[in-house]
Design a protein around this motif. Structure first.
Motif, PDB file in Angstrom:
ATOM      1  N   ALA A 142      -5.635   0.117  -1.706  1.00  0.00           N
ATOM      2  CA  ALA A 142      -5.007  -0.268  -2.971  1.00  0.00           C
ATOM      3  C   ALA A 142      -5.194  -1.757  -3.232  1.00  0.00           C
ATOM      4  O   ALA A 142      -5.330  -2.560  -2.312  1.00  0.00           O
ATOM      5  CB  ALA A 142      -3.520   0.068  -2.933  1.00  0.00           C
ATOM      6  N   ALA A 143      -5.209  -2.121  -4.478  1.00  0.00           N
ATOM      7  CA  ALA A 143      -5.333  -3.534  -4.852  1.00  0.00           C
ATOM      8  C   ALA A 143      -4.089  -4.282  -4.414  1.00  0.00           C
ATOM      9  O   ALA A 143      -2.980  -3.736  -4.403  1.00  0.00           O
ATOM     10  CB  ALA A 143      -5.514  -3.658  -6.359  1.00  0.00           C
TER      11      ALA A 143
ATOM     12  N   VAL B 187      -6.645   8.970  -1.212  1.00  0.00           N
ATOM     13  CA  VAL B 187      -6.727   7.519  -1.239  1.00  0.00           C
ATOM     14  C   VAL B 187      -5.743   6.931  -0.234  1.00  0.00           C
ATOM     15  O   VAL B 187      -4.586   7.326  -0.162  1.00  0.00           O
ATOM     16  CB  VAL B 187      -6.420   6.992  -2.665  1.00  0.00           C
ATOM     17  CG1 VAL B 187      -6.453   5.476  -2.690  1.00  0.00           C
ATOM     18  CG2 VAL B 187      -7.402   7.574  -3.646  1.00  0.00           C
ATOM     19  N   SER B 188      -6.215   5.973   0.516  1.00  0.00           N
ATOM     20  CA  SER B 188      -5.377   5.317   1.514  1.00  0.00           C
ATOM     21  C   SER B 188      -4.637   4.140   0.876  1.00  0.00           C
ATOM     22  O   SER B 188      -5.200   3.434   0.038  1.00  0.00           O
ATOM     23  CB  SER B 188      -6.272   4.808   2.646  1.00  0.00           C
ATOM     24  OG  SER B 188      -5.578   3.882   3.440  1.00  0.00           O
ATOM     25  N   PRO B 189      -3.397   3.897   1.289  1.00  0.00           N
ATOM     26  CA  PRO B 189      -2.690   2.715   0.764  1.00  0.00           C
ATOM     27  C   PRO B 189      -3.423   1.419   1.104  1.00  0.00           C
ATOM     28  O   PRO B 189      -3.278   0.416   0.417  1.00  0.00           O
ATOM     29  CB  PRO B 189      -1.330   2.769   1.453  1.00  0.00           C
ATOM     30  CG  PRO B 189      -1.159   4.189   1.855  1.00  0.00           C
ATOM     31  CD  PRO B 189      -2.530   4.721   2.123  1.00  0.00           C
ATOM     32  N   ASP B 190      -4.232   1.434   2.175  1.00  0.00           N
ATOM     33  CA  ASP B 190      -4.982   0.228   2.552  1.00  0.00           C
ATOM     34  C   ASP B 190      -6.045  -0.128   1.514  1.00  0.00           C
ATOM     35  O   ASP B 190      -6.499  -1.263   1.439  1.00  0.00           O
ATOM     36  CB  ASP B 190      -5.659   0.427   3.908  1.00  0.00           C
ATOM     37  CG  ASP B 190      -4.634   0.659   5.014  1.00  0.00           C
ATOM     38  OD1 ASP B 190      -3.498   0.140   4.891  1.00  0.00           O
ATOM     39  OD2 ASP B 190      -4.963   1.364   5.980  1.00  0.00           O
TER      40      ASP B 190
ATOM     41  N   SER C 187      -2.994  12.762  -2.031  1.00  0.00           N
ATOM     42  CA  SER C 187      -4.104  11.948  -2.488  1.00  0.00           C
ATOM     43  C   SER C 187      -4.975  11.550  -1.307  1.00  0.00           C
ATOM     44  O   SER C 187      -4.475  11.168  -0.254  1.00  0.00           O
ATOM     45  CB  SER C 187      -3.566  10.694  -3.173  1.00  0.00           C
ATOM     46  OG  SER C 187      -4.621   9.822  -3.483  1.00  0.00           O
TER      47      SER C 187
END
Length: 113
Positions: free
Chosen positions: A92-93, A87-90, A85
């Motif tokens: 994330a909500a 998308v970075s974990p940073d 993915s």
């Protein structure tokens, strides 16, 4: 893939989703549609695909024209995709707890570490 499947009017026909079949059959002649109906009935026997092919055949029988173009020119078979993915974990909500009785004022510790 069998030799017969390789000669179908639409390449990778057995692997195409319904929406791709729907667009590509517009350029086919009556005999090509009949060939696809026979192939589909003998192999996957996907009811929605058969209904779509038969409906298009009926349209042609009622005087509809083919759309032109080459249905074999562009196959919409899904390409292999990358894994993972972007998308970075940073991004994330943050964690959020449930509201007590549905009200923020009754849940003072909400969203606090």
């Amino acid at each position: 893939m069998t030799r017969r499947a390789a000669r179908l009017p639409i390449p990778d026909f057995d692997e195409l989703p319904l929406t791709s079949v729907q667009h590509q059959i517009r350029a086919l002649e009556r005999d090509e549609l009949i060939e696809l109906i026979e192939h589909e009935h003998a192999h996957a026997d996907r009811t929605p695909v058969l209904e779509l092919l038969r409906a298009r055949l009926e349209q042609l029988d009622q005087g509809a024209d083919t759309s032109g173009g080459d249905p074999a020119a562009h196959s919409e078979r899904p390409a292999d995709t990358r894994t993972g993915s972007p998308v970075s974990p940073d991004a994330a909500a943050g964690p959020s707890g449930p509201l007590r009785h549905g009200r923020v004022s009754r849940t003072p510790e909400r969203d606090r570490p």
